[in-house]
Design a protein around this motif. Structure first.
Motif, PDB file in Angstrom:
ATOM      1  N   HIS A 439      -2.246 -46.487 -30.400  1.00  0.00           N
ATOM      2  CA  HIS A 439      -2.939 -45.560 -31.407  1.00  0.00           C
ATOM      3  C   HIS A 439      -2.783 -44.163 -30.574  1.00  0.00           C
ATOM      4  N   VAL A 440      -1.900 -43.948 -29.606  1.00  0.00           N
ATOM      5  CA  VAL A 440      -1.857 -42.575 -29.015  1.00  0.00           C
ATOM      6  C   VAL A 440      -0.574 -41.994 -29.330  1.00  0.00           C
ATOM      7  N   ASN A 441       0.606 -42.736 -29.188  1.00  0.00           N
ATOM      8  CA  ASN A 441       2.090 -42.243 -29.241  1.00  0.00           C
ATOM      9  C   ASN A 441       2.262 -41.778 -30.424  1.00  0.00           C
ATOM     10  N   ILE A 442       3.233 -40.921 -30.435  1.00  0.00           N
ATOM     11  CA  ILE A 442       3.723 -40.072 -31.555  1.00  0.00           C
ATOM     12  C   ILE A 442       3.744 -40.641 -32.773  1.00  0.00           C
ATOM     13  N   ASN A 443       4.386 -41.974 -32.847  1.00  0.00           N
ATOM     14  CA  ASN A 443       4.554 -42.721 -34.050  1.00  0.00           C
ATOM     15  C   ASN A 443       3.396 -43.295 -34.591  1.00  0.00           C
ATOM     16  N   THR A 444       2.262 -43.402 -34.272  1.00  0.00           N
ATOM     17  CA  THR A 444       1.051 -43.723 -34.719  1.00  0.00           C
ATOM     18  C   THR A 444       0.206 -42.480 -35.397  1.00  0.00           C
ATOM     19  N   LYS A 445       0.190 -42.406 -36.566  1.00  0.00           N
ATOM     20  CA  LYS A 445      -0.396 -41.385 -37.296  1.00  0.00           C
ATOM     21  C   LYS A 445      -1.803 -41.812 -38.232  1.00  0.00           C
ATOM     22  N   ARG A 446      -2.605 -41.003 -38.141  1.00  0.00           N
ATOM     23  CA  ARG A 446      -3.856 -41.329 -38.945  1.00  0.00           C
ATOM     24  C   ARG A 446      -4.221 -39.681 -39.323  1.00  0.00           C
ATOM     25  N   GLN A 447      -5.181 -39.657 -40.616  1.00  0.00           N
ATOM     26  CA  GLN A 447      -5.556 -38.424 -41.092  1.00  0.00           C
ATOM     27  C   GLN A 447      -6.383 -37.908 -40.007  1.00  0.00           C
TER      28      GLN A 447
END
Length: 807
Positions: A439-447
């Motif tokens: 849940h840190v890397n650039i491909n894991t995105k959240r609002q």
């Protein structure tokens, strides 16, 4: 001479000639490919890529075969003497083929009374390096044996005895998918190979006869018997006195077994992300022979910026907070009665069909109806749990197991030095063994919610000349061109106007929307792109409230300009990559772009200190006791789906996100669901640990430096920040008052971190390496030189046939 004798001699010489021709033909590849001199000098045994932390600690490996090379001087003489005494007594006397052992083996075959094999260490090395698995067909085995002899002689002609011993011990299999003496020593005893005691070396060498049946982890009795046999062989070869050997044989086998795999080691989430980066790097970089590098074969050494002490502190902080917060979610009525899954059968269906259970049963041609039934039948299973073991054994249906794991709160937490860009800690989730999704890397995105607001505020300072004291409207802001969307504060309350500083400290949506009107939606989106936020940014009014899905990694980069005097710094987590010989293939440095001036950076930092000192992040001061200078921003998205906290001190920047992978699963309480209680506690626990560890050099008394350009100006001192909760503060629940921000943490059990701390032996070796005074002797007994007679000069016809490496 009788005719029969002449015939016999003719047959003999004809046979000898045929044999010589067969050897020459095999040497030139007529019986299958043979390694060249160049290949002999550069054997192609797969070597694991090793990952190192910033202090030299090995974090983990990438491998198909867990193999790491070590030099001769770094191997215990006990291991070398045990190997020679057990596997090849005349190793120093022969040139690859032991005629005496060969004769004994042939006699044993003819008399059906075998007394041992004829393979020398060099022949076994030939099979390890250049052969395939040992052939079962007698004819194929005979051809394979002939090729082994030829390669063995070539090896003897091109390598010293020390080099052959080293190559052998670096390539031989020790069981449990462990290859090489160093990995075996580290796996079974948690020691470097030069520190092996005699009885430990005998255990490992004993495994070479059968690395499954003599594996001390699986068959301790067999392993002890075999160890004692090895010790007896050492006595027989006069390398251990009889009376001393008896003492060693009475000792129990004391294993300290720890197998390093993808789940073990330091920062498993980080290493999983790093693996993909390294694969990309390998495709873009070629070796001298034109081939791409391979992370599973080429023995690369990758040095990262991860600080092991900070990583352990980060994991401890995550464990401490998430174990408590999970209890809050578990206590909700819709979780306890299962109503949260009503109408979401499609999500469970997708998860069920994506499970290993479904795929394996489908592969066995089991009907879909029966598979579905199996998901509703209770079975014993092991699931993740917040306890001292990090798991619990239970009985539940597979479909309930899916629900259980999906209801687990997840997190992403990253720490970096905003000046250098070096990433110091990376926690991508709550348990890598169970939840692989990072849940840190650039491909894991959240609002991102309100954590986006400081970027708008600093843009207003930079481009419009606003100051913390600038009066801003705190009434609903409407945008007719966007379906007449109007902003509102979280409680629905508002006031005529307030200072910009108050708007940020208390995260007032109306003030933020007012600033967006001044800056412009399109220009704000452009500015975010300039801050290196690569995610898709919808050009709508709610952009200023954090509706875009953005990664924690991107938010960290955007925030670096605040503590870094206005410079945007790209996070970097690789220092350098070396080949197996220690040659530097590439060194890495960060990218820095000046986005704002020093004065603007200091102004927004001071405003964000208001968030921590008086605003939505005030729990840092009261509940968690953070006394040093700090600045930050909380963030909460609709219905408490995501909770964020981005914060920094003069030395470190850290960001935390908390939520469930399925957004509909969330904490319903507006109190516990706000960013100040979801993300902020992780940040606070981490910094409290870091401040305690004086070796890290992170000073709680460090101050944000005042730029020279502002030294003579009146400094902003929060005079324009409302000291109490203003109407509409983010996360404010009407049923609570301001004191509810003073959350009192109630951490759960003593839960171990995922990263494995160094063993005592590893700490000693690391300390010695840092001092440049690595010891050569074990502490508890004298380390003797390996028995090594003078090597004989090699010559004769074989030299002409097989060649000799030029010196």
């Amino acid at each position: 001479m009788k005719k029969s004798v002449r015939i016999l001699w003719k047959v003999f010489f004809a046979g000898l000639g045929a044999f010589i021709l067969l050897i020459i033909g095999a040497n030139f590849g007529l019986l299958g490919s043979m390694p060249s001199i160049s290949e002999l000098e550069n054997p192609s045994a797969s070597l694991a890529t090793e990952i190192y932390a910033s202090d030299g600690t090995m974090m983990g490996k990438y491998y198909l075969q867990d193999r790491t090379s070590v030099k001769y001087k770094d191997i215990s003489p006990f291991a070398i003497n045990a190997l020679i005494a057990t596997e090849d007594e005349r190793f120093h006397e022969h040139s690859g083929i032991d005629a005496k052992s060969l004769g004994r083996a042939v006699f044993g075959v003819l008399t059906f009374n075998s007394k041992g094999g004829a393979s020398t260490i060099t022949q076994q090395l030939a099979l390890n390096l250049f052969g395939e698995s040992r052939a079962r067909n007698p004819l194929m085995r005979a051809v394979q044996k002939l090729k082994e002899w030829i390669i063995a002689v070539k090896l003897e002609r091109n390598f010293t005895k020390e080099e052959i011993i080293t190559l052998y011990l670096n390539t031989v299999a020790f069981g449990d998918n462990v290859y090489g003496i160093r990995n075996a020593s580290k796996t079974f005893f948690q020691k470097e190979p030069d520190r092996l005691q005699l009885e430990e070396a005998a255990v490992l060498i004993g495994m070479l006869k059968g690395n499954t049946i003599y594996n001390p982890r699986r068959y301790p009795k067999n392993a002890m018997d075999r160890r004692n046999t090895v010790i007896d062989q050492m006595v027989r070869n006069n390398v251990v006195p009889e009376e001393e050997a008896q003492k060693y044989k009475l000792k129990p086998i004391k294993l300290n077994y720890k197998k390093m795999d993808e789940n073990a080691g330091i920062a498993p989430y980080f290493r999983d992300v790093l693996r993909d980066d390294l694969k990309k790097w390998c495709k873009e970089h070629k070796k001298e022979n034109g081939e791409e590098y391979n992370i599973y074969r080429d023995g690369l050494k990758v040095y990262t910026t991860i600080n092991p002490r900070m990583q352990l502190a980060a994991e401890m902080a995550v464990n401490k907070h998430m174990s408590t917060l999970q209890k809050v979610l578990n206590s909700q009525a819709n979780i306890k009665n299962g109503s949260i899954w009503k109408g979401r059968e499609n999500i469970l269906e997708a998860a069920m069909k994506n499970s290993d259970r479904w795929r394996s049963m489908k592969a066995e041609d089991i009907s879909e109806e029966d598979i579905r039934k199996s998901f509703k039948e209770k079975v014993p299973m092991r699931v993740f749990a917040w306890n001292s073991k990090r798991y619990t054994d239970t009985v539940m249906t597979p479909i309930d197991s899916i629900k259980y794991h999906k209801q687990m709160l997840q997190t992403g937490f990253m720490v970096m030095d905003p000046m250098t860009g070096e990433v110091k800690a990376w926690v991508g989730g709550v348990d890598f063994k169970t939840f692989k999704y990072d849940h840190v890397n650039i491909n894991t995105k959240r609002q991102v919610g309100s954590t986006i607001k400081p970027l708008l505020y600093v843009q207003a300072i930079k481009e419009l000349g606003f100051t913390p004291e600038t009066a801003c409207e705190n009434t609903p802001q409407c945008f007719p061109a966007y379906n007449n969307w109007c902003s509102k504060n979280s409680s629905g309350n508002s006031s005529a106007s307030t200072s910009m500083a108050t708007g940020l400290a208390w995260s007032l949506n109306n003030v933020t929307a007012y600033l967006l009107k001044q800056v412009g939606i399109k220009r704000f989106a452009q500015f975010l792109k300039e801050c290196k936020i690569e995610s898709e940014l919808p050009e709508v009014p709610t952009l200023c409230l954090g509706v875009p899905d953005i990664s924690l990694y991107e938010m960290m980069r955007a925030y670096t300009m605040f503590p870094n005097n206005g410079y945007n710094t790209k996070p970097v987590y690789i220092s350098r990559i070396e080949d197996k010989n220690g040659n530097v293939l590439e060194s890495f440095v960060t990218e820095r772009i000046q986005m704002i001036t020093e004065g603007e950076a200091y102004t927004i930092t001071n405003m964000m200190r208001g968030t921590v000192d008086f605003g939505t992040g005030r729990a840092l001061r009261g509940a968690y006791g953070i006394t040093g200078e700090a600045a930050g921003k909380t963030g909460t998205t609709n219905d408490n789906t995501d909770g964020w906290f981005m914060g920094f001190t003069p030395q470190l920047l850290a960001g935390a996100w908390v939520g469930c992978d399925d957004p509909f699963i969330r904490i319903s309480s507006n109190y516990y669901g706000q960013g100040a209680l979801m993300g902020l506690p992780i940040w606070a626990y981490f910094f409290n640990e870091v401040y305690k560890d004086k070796t890290l050099g992170i000073d709680a008394s460090a101050k944000f430096a005042v730029p020279e350009s502002l030294r003579n100006e009146v400094m902003y001192d929060y005079l324009h920040v409302a000291p109490e909760v203003p109407p509409g503060a983010e996360g404010q629940d009407p049923t609570y008052d301001a004191n509810d921000y003073m959350f009192t943490p109630t951490p759960g059990n003593n839960i171990p971190v995922e990263s494995q701390p160094l063993s005592d032996d590893e700490k000693k070796v690391l300390d010695e390496a840092r001092k440049g005074e690595k010891k050569d002797t074990p502490k508890t007994q004298d380390k003797k030189e390996a028995t090594k007679p003078d090597e004989k000069k090699k010559g004769g016809i074989l030299k002409k046939i097989f060649g000799k490496k030029d010196n």
